[in-house]
Motif scaffolding. Structure first.
Motif: not given
Length: 112
Positions: A31-41
């Motif tokens: 499988n392909t795996m990933a990291w994402y991120r989400q900053a405020p707003g």
């Protein structure tokens, strides 16, 4: 179904390093795996992705500073983050890209 559990987030000074880990509840070998991120707003964004053949790609903002890796024997994915900047502050999510499952996220805060 796949359960993903992230760990390794925390508070670090600018210029420092952190290593995030993602533990999968079943094999990720194909499988392909990933990291994402989400900053405020802000919208969630891709940070790094690794295929089953360990081919990688990175967001321009983290190239040369972050490294994604995997250990298929342990069903683990990692994100080594070096030279951290204040703008890297976000909740970081592990994603099983092939099946679309997300982890609960881990907070990374970089103080300037």
């Amino acid at each position: 179904q796949v359960r993903l559990v992230e760990s390794g987030g925390g508070l670090v000074q600018a210029g420092g390093s952190l290593r995030l880990s993602c533990a999968a509840s079943r094999s990720i070998f194909l499988n392909t795996m990933a990291w994402y991120r989400q900053a405020p707003g802000k919208q969630r964004e891709l940070v790094a992705r690794i295929t089953s053949e360990s081919s990688t790609n990175y967001a321009d903002s983290v190239k040369g500073r972050f490294t994604i890796s995997r250990d298929n024997a342990k069903n683990m994915v990692y994100l080594q983050m070096n030279s951290l900047k204040a703008e890297d502050t976000a909740v970081y999510y592990c994603k099983h890209d092939t099946l679309g499952y997300w982890g609960q996220g881990t907070q990374v805060t970089v103080s300037s």
